[in-house]
Design a protein around this motif. Structure first.
Motif, PDB file in Angstrom:
ATOM      1  N   VAL A   1       0.940  -1.246  -0.022  1.00 23.13           N
ATOM      2  CA  VAL A   1      -0.029   0.011  -0.166  1.00 23.13           C
ATOM      3  C   VAL A   1       1.008   1.214  -0.105  1.00 23.13           C
ATOM      4  O   VAL A   1       1.710   1.386   1.091  1.00 23.13           O
ATOM      5  N   LEU A   2       0.832   1.977  -1.060  1.00 24.16           N
ATOM      6  CA  LEU A   2       1.639   3.356  -1.196  1.00 24.16           C
ATOM      7  C   LEU A   2       0.749   4.272  -0.738  1.00 24.16           C
ATOM      8  O   LEU A   2      -0.145   4.815  -1.461  1.00 24.16           O
ATOM      9  N   ASP A   3       1.003   4.881   0.638  1.00 20.70           N
ATOM     10  CA  ASP A   3       0.214   5.662   0.915  1.00 20.70           C
ATOM     11  C   ASP A   3       0.757   7.176   0.831  1.00 20.70           C
ATOM     12  O   ASP A   3       1.576   7.587   1.569  1.00 20.70           O
ATOM     13  N   ASN A   4       0.114   8.008  -0.085  1.00 26.24           N
ATOM     14  CA  ASN A   4       0.847   9.283  -0.616  1.00 26.24           C
ATOM     15  C   ASN A   4       0.086  10.250   0.310  1.00 26.24           C
ATOM     16  O   ASN A   4      -0.086  11.569   0.329  1.00 26.24           O
TER      17      ASN A   4
ATOM     18  N   THR B   1      -5.831  -5.587   5.422  1.00 25.60           N
ATOM     19  CA  THR B   1      -5.444  -6.475   6.503  1.00 25.60           C
ATOM     20  C   THR B   1      -6.523  -7.507   6.984  1.00 25.60           C
ATOM     21  O   THR B   1      -6.234  -8.754   7.025  1.00 25.60           O
ATOM     22  N   SER B   2      -7.782  -6.907   6.796  1.00 29.05           N
ATOM     23  CA  SER B   2      -8.735  -7.642   7.512  1.00 29.05           C
ATOM     24  C   SER B   2      -9.312  -8.691   6.555  1.00 29.05           C
ATOM     25  O   SER B   2      -9.748  -9.812   6.883  1.00 29.05           O
ATOM     26  N   ALA B   3      -8.972  -8.290   5.173  1.00 30.33           N
ATOM     27  CA  ALA B   3      -9.035  -9.517   4.122  1.00 30.33           C
ATOM     28  C   ALA B   3      -8.233 -10.445   3.900  1.00 30.33           C
ATOM     29  O   ALA B   3      -8.011 -10.949   2.891  1.00 30.33           O
ATOM     30  N   ASN B   4      -7.075 -10.566   4.836  1.00 31.79           N
ATOM     31  CA  ASN B   4      -6.342 -11.565   4.760  1.00 31.79           C
ATOM     32  C   ASN B   4      -4.982 -11.233   4.136  1.00 31.79           C
ATOM     33  O   ASN B   4      -4.257 -12.219   3.646  1.00 31.79           O
ATOM     34  N   PHE B   5      -4.751 -10.135   3.928  1.00 32.76           N
ATOM     35  CA  PHE B   5      -3.625  -9.257   3.081  1.00 32.76           C
ATOM     36  C   PHE B   5      -2.621  -9.225   4.225  1.00 32.76           C
ATOM     37  O   PHE B   5      -2.715  -8.796   5.246  1.00 32.76           O
ATOM     38  N   ILE B   6      -1.234  -9.551   3.896  1.00 27.84           N
ATOM     39  CA  ILE B   6      -0.122  -8.856   4.743  1.00 27.84           C
ATOM     40  C   ILE B   6       0.319  -7.464   4.181  1.00 27.84           C
ATOM     41  O   ILE B   6       0.852  -7.433   3.057  1.00 27.84           O
ATOM     42  N   VAL B   7      -0.086  -6.068   4.813  1.00 26.39           N
ATOM     43  CA  VAL B   7       0.260  -5.071   3.987  1.00 26.39           C
ATOM     44  C   VAL B   7       1.482  -4.650   4.556  1.00 26.39           C
ATOM     45  O   VAL B   7       1.844  -4.401   5.607  1.00 26.39           O
ATOM     46  N   LYS B   8       2.136  -4.372   3.121  1.00 30.90           N
ATOM     47  CA  LYS B   8       3.479  -3.452   3.524  1.00 30.90           C
ATOM     48  C   LYS B   8       3.151  -1.957   3.355  1.00 30.90           C
ATOM     49  O   LYS B   8       2.846  -1.460   2.043  1.00 30.90           O
ATOM     50  N   HIS B   9       3.301  -1.220   4.369  1.00 29.18           N
ATOM     51  CA  HIS B   9       2.661   0.109   4.180  1.00 29.18           C
ATOM     52  C   HIS B   9       3.871   0.961   4.040  1.00 29.18           C
ATOM     53  O   HIS B   9       4.744   1.305   4.649  1.00 29.18           O
ATOM     54  N   TYR B  10       3.910   1.776   2.719  1.00 32.48           N
ATOM     55  CA  TYR B  10       5.129   2.581   2.406  1.00 32.48           C
ATOM     56  C   TYR B  10       4.256   4.107   2.533  1.00 32.48           C
ATOM     57  O   TYR B  10       3.368   4.367   1.771  1.00 32.48           O
ATOM     58  N   THR B  11       5.165   4.925   2.807  1.00 31.36           N
ATOM     59  CA  THR B  11       4.667   6.623   2.735  1.00 31.36           C
ATOM     60  C   THR B  11       5.631   7.398   1.984  1.00 31.36           C
ATOM     61  O   THR B  11       5.054   8.342   1.524  1.00 31.36           O
TER      62      THR B  11
ATOM     63  N   GLU C   1       8.781  -1.450  -8.322  1.00 31.80           N
ATOM     64  CA  GLU C   1      10.099  -2.417  -8.133  1.00 31.80           C
ATOM     65  C   GLU C   1      10.322  -3.227  -7.169  1.00 31.80           C
ATOM     66  O   GLU C   1      10.620  -4.299  -7.016  1.00 31.80           O
ATOM     67  N   GLU C   2       9.836  -2.593  -5.943  1.00 31.21           N
ATOM     68  CA  GLU C   2       9.802  -3.491  -4.482  1.00 31.21           C
ATOM     69  C   GLU C   2       9.025  -4.763  -4.534  1.00 31.21           C
ATOM     70  O   GLU C   2       9.222  -5.786  -4.368  1.00 31.21           O
ATOM     71  N   ALA C   3       7.712  -4.505  -5.296  1.00 29.45           N
ATOM     72  CA  ALA C   3       6.784  -5.660  -5.350  1.00 29.45           C
ATOM     73  C   ALA C   3       7.292  -6.591  -6.339  1.00 29.45           C
ATOM     74  O   ALA C   3       7.316  -7.903  -6.263  1.00 29.45           O
ATOM     75  N   LYS C   4       8.019  -6.228  -7.620  1.00 24.47           N
ATOM     76  CA  LYS C   4       8.639  -7.131  -8.340  1.00 24.47           C
ATOM     77  C   LYS C   4       9.669  -8.034  -7.567  1.00 24.47           C
ATOM     78  O   LYS C   4       9.871  -9.335  -7.870  1.00 24.47           O
ATOM     79  N   GLU C   5      10.623  -7.265  -7.119  1.00 21.95           N
ATOM     80  CA  GLU C   5      11.672  -8.062  -6.374  1.00 21.95           C
ATOM     81  C   GLU C   5      11.080  -9.032  -5.345  1.00 21.95           C
ATOM     82  O   GLU C   5      11.852 -10.175  -5.057  1.00 21.95           O
ATOM     83  N   ASN C   6      10.100  -8.642  -4.596  1.00 15.67           N
ATOM     84  CA  ASN C   6       9.538  -9.620  -3.568  1.00 15.67           C
ATOM     85  C   ASN C   6       8.440 -10.475  -4.004  1.00 15.67           C
ATOM     86  O   ASN C   6       7.834 -10.960  -2.827  1.00 15.67           O
TER      87      ASN C   6
ATOM     88  N   ILE D   1       5.595  -9.864  -5.000  1.00 18.73           N
ATOM     89  CA  ILE D   1       4.243  -9.548  -4.655  1.00 18.73           C
ATOM     90  C   ILE D   1       3.533  -8.921  -5.794  1.00 18.73           C
ATOM     91  O   ILE D   1       4.133  -8.334  -6.779  1.00 18.73           O
ATOM     92  N   SER D   2       2.211  -9.357  -5.776  1.00 18.17           N
ATOM     93  CA  SER D   2       1.406  -9.195  -7.232  1.00 18.17           C
ATOM     94  C   SER D   2       0.713  -7.982  -7.063  1.00 18.17           C
ATOM     95  O   SER D   2       0.294  -7.634  -8.552  1.00 18.17           O
ATOM     96  N   VAL D   3       0.550  -7.100  -6.133  1.00 16.28           N
ATOM     97  CA  VAL D   3      -0.154  -6.050  -6.430  1.00 16.28           C
ATOM     98  C   VAL D   3       0.095  -4.873  -5.353  1.00 16.28           C
ATOM     99  O   VAL D   3       0.397  -4.930  -4.213  1.00 16.28           O
ATOM    100  N   VAL D   4       0.236  -3.673  -6.133  1.00 16.80           N
ATOM    101  CA  VAL D   4       0.538  -2.166  -5.301  1.00 16.80           C
ATOM    102  C   VAL D   4      -0.853  -1.538  -5.489  1.00 16.80           C
ATOM    103  O   VAL D   4      -1.411  -1.432  -6.451  1.00 16.80           O
ATOM    104  N   VAL D   5      -1.032  -1.062  -4.226  1.00 17.26           N
ATOM    105  CA  VAL D   5      -2.530  -0.272  -3.955  1.00 17.26           C
ATOM    106  C   VAL D   5      -1.900   1.333  -3.862  1.00 17.26           C
ATOM    107  O   VAL D   5      -1.059   1.335  -2.819  1.00 17.26           O
ATOM    108  N   GLU D   6      -2.052   2.121  -4.843  1.00 17.37           N
ATOM    109  CA  GLU D   6      -1.792   3.555  -4.536  1.00 17.37           C
ATOM    110  C   GLU D   6      -2.530   4.583  -4.034  1.00 17.37           C
ATOM    111  O   GLU D   6      -3.576   4.640  -4.894  1.00 17.37           O
TER     112      GLU D   6
END
Lengths: 428, 240
Positions: free
Chosen positions: A53-56, A70-80, A89-94, A96-101
């Motif tokens: 989750v890219l939180d701008n 998180t409630s929907a069973n996702f492990i959220v990596k929160h970036y600000t 790039e972070e998603a590709k390397e790790n 991870i399938s989806v980035v939510v901006e």
């Protein structure tokens, strides 16, 4: 009876050879293997997955979106404090399938009742159904968020007590009527239920008839090809025993194969659907199905079984006659092929067309084909059309009797040795 | 003398082709009788009608007085038929095959055992009978087939080209077996296009060609009648 048993045992021994069993076992193993893989994939899809989750905006509403995920069973990596490209790039390397901006000014915009854009970036690594599952879940979460946010606004800004009623002022209640019975249920759910209950019948029938037809035609043709038929026909066993032993053996062998295949197929389907096929009736609609009489009782099962059994017997008798025309095993393939179409036609037609309301020509065509009746029997039994099912059974029984008489005539005369099918030339 | 077989005006047509054109002959009990003639003469069709496999277009044959047309099932209890190209169930062992066939004729287990024991002796194949028939040579298969045909000691054995395709030694063995069985009282009807071996084997012969029996008698009678050295020369004269 002793001679019949000897013949039956010999026929079974001829049919259930290692050459025949190996492809069968391989087929089942493949089904089990694929089913297992599918099951594992389905299970894996249910496991918590990482999401970025890219939180701008760094606001409470942005945090609420992350919390919902998180409630929907996702492990959220929160970036600000990274860019979109860095997040991707972070998603590709790790892996991870989806980035939510979440855009800057997200909360402010919502407060001003402006529609806000939340961007999702899906990293596609394959084109399987499982691959797109994460994006689908994220979309559902965002839709739920939409509902939640709009409801909150209505409550706080417009003092609406029940925002759901305001958004959906028309409510639908679905009733389904079958005959004189009625229940509160969506007709689509009923169709789905019936499909789930009867999906295996045509498959079972197709497998049994395919195998039985092939096997009995091959047993007759191989006796001719291997020059064993003349010896057998000159022995003191009755021709009826000979015919019956071949039919019973082919029936037993094909049923055995059908059971083995069904086991494999069921495992495969369970893997694909995650057992959903068996759970249809447990989705809160059981009572409605019961109220509509959508359950088969003992008599229904007997009628369905009779129809299936007569279909198999008809296929056996027909194949026995066709096999008598073949001079060798190779020729049986071509002779038995038309039978496959006779099974495919009702299978496909009953899947897409309501035969009871089809044109008279289509209806006649379907009714004439003896293999149509088991396909028609189960929906008709659910609908309580017993007369149609009984007439079908009667027709099948009559046709089978006629075919047995013809087969008996062929085997009790010299036709079994002299009949040949020569395309474009007269037979002698 | 008791008649094992009376053939009375047998005819068989396949569409417009008449393969057998009114054949008549008789076989005495305990006699070896041969139908000899070239390929396509109508020998096999005649034998198949007597063995109840083909239905005669007209005429009839009687095995110990029983009509093959009217009571074929009864006839099948008295005869045994060895087709020219009799095949084997390749998945069965020689012993398994003999057991299977014996069980179709025998009334009980004891009789079945007796049949199989006789057959094993006739084949002379010993332990090879425990091998799958798919691994047998042509001579071995034919010996098993002949043993199968005679193990029940039928009243009438119908043997179509019993030595067809066999080498000299195997053919000789099979001829000796047939002769020995006839001495035990079995009536034998054989067909062959090998006229020289028939001369050695049979009590009486009938020469058949183009679906008609031209002449019959003992080999000696025929040779004398046509002033011939052997049956081949007799056939040459008859066929003229």
């Amino acid at each position: 009876m002793r001679r019949f048993k000897v013949l039956l045992f010999k026929e079974l021994k001829e049919l259930l050879t290692l050459q025949m069993m190996i492809p069968l076992i391989i087929g089942v193993v493949v089904f089990l293997f694929i089913g297992n893989i599918m099951g594992n994939e389905t299970e894996r899809a249910k496991e918590p997955k990482e999401i970025i989750v890219l939180d701008n905006d760094r606001s409470d509403y942005a945090q609420a979106v992350a919390n919902s995920l998180t409630s929907a069973n996702f492990i959220v990596k929160h970036y600000t404090n990274i860019t979109t490209d860095q997040a991707v790039e972070e998603a590709k390397e790790n892996d991870i399938s989806v980035v939510v901006e979440i855009p800057e000014g997200f909360e402010k915009g919502l407060m001003e009742l402006k529609p806000m854009q939340v961007k999702t970036y899906s990293i596609v690594r394959n084109f399987s159904l499982m691959g797109s599952m994460t994006t689908r879940i994220v979309r559902e979460v965002l839709n739920a968020m939409n509902d939640y946010i709009s409801n909150e606004f209505m409550k706080s800004n417009f003092s609406v007590e029940d925002p759901e009623s305001l958004k959906n002022p028309i409510k639908t209640v679905d009733y389904t009527l079958i005959g004189d019975k009625q229940a509160e249920i969506d007709p689509e759910a009923v169709t789905g239920f019936i499909m789930s209950q009867t999906i295996l019948i045509p498959i079972l029938m197709f497998i049994v008839i395919m195998f039985a037809a092939q096997m009995i035609a091959v047993t007759v043709a191989s006796e001719k090809e291997n020059k064993t038929l003349e010896t057998l026909l000159s022995t003191p066993i009755s021709r009826i025993s000979l015919v019956a032993a071949k039919m019973v053996a082919a029936g037993i062998a094909s049923l055995l194969m059908a059971v083995v295949y069904m086991f494999g197929f069921q495992s495969y389907m369970n893997g694909v659907t995650g057992g959903a096929l068996n759970q249809v009736a447990s989705m809160g609609s059981k009572e409605a199905f019961k109220a509509l009489g959508l359950s088969l009782n003992t008599t229904d099962y007997i009628m369905l079984g009779t129809s299936l059994f007569l279909s198999i017997l008809t296929a056996l008798a027909l194949s026995l006659i066709l096999g008598a025309f073949a001079e060798d095993v190779k020729k049986t393939q071509g002779l038995v092929a038309p039978l496959m179409f006779l099974i495919l036609i009702p299978y496909l037609l009953t899947m897409f067309v309501d035969i009871n309301s089809a044109s008279p020509a289509v209806r006649t065509l379907v009714y004439i084909i003896p293999f149509s009746h088991p396909f028609l029997a189960s929906p008709n039994l659910f609908l309580g059309n017993y007369e149609t099912v009984l007439l079908g059974i009667l027709y099948q029984a009559m046709l089978f009797s006629i075919l047995v008489v013809i087969a008996g005539k062929i085997f009790s005369t010299d036709k079994i040795l002299t009949m040949k099918l020569k395309w474009g030339r007269s037979s002698k | 003398m008791e008649k094992a077989l009376i053939v009375d005006g047998l005819r068989k047509s396949y569409g417009r082709l008449e393969a057998v054109k009114g054949v008549s002959f008789e076989v005495n009990a305990g006699e070896i009788f041969a139908l000899i003639g070239p390929n396509g003469a109508g020998k096999t069709t005649t034998l198949r009608m007597i063995a109840t496999l083909l239905t005669p277009t007209s005429g009839d044959a009687y095995v110990y007085g029983t009509s093959v047309s009217r009571e074929p099932e009864k006839v099948r209890h008295m005869i045994s038929y060895l087709p020219e190209e009799a095949g084997a169930y390749k998945n069965l062992t020689g012993l398994g095959y003999l057991n299977f066939m014996a069980s179709l004729f025998a009334d009980d287990k004891k009789q079945q055992k007796e049949f199989v024991s006789r057959a094993c002796e006739i084949t002379g194949l010993g332990d090879r009978l425990k091998d799958k028939m798919g691994s047998y040579s042509k001579g071995m298969t034919r010996k098993v087939m002949l043993a199968r045909a005679v193990m029940t000691m039928p009243k009438l054995a119908i043997l179509d080209e019993p030595t067809s395709g066999l080498d000299v030694l195997n053919a000789l063995e099979i001829r000796n077996t047939i002769k020995a069985l006839a001495k035990e009282g079995m009536s034998v009807l054989v067909s062959s296009h090998n006229m020289l071996e028939i001369e050695y084997l049979c009590d009486r012969v009938a020469i058949i060609d183009k679906g008609i029996i031209h002449v019959s008698g003992t080999p000696r009678e025929l040779k004398e009648r046509y002033n011939a050295q052997n049956l081949e020369e007799v056939f040459e004269e008859v066929a003229k």
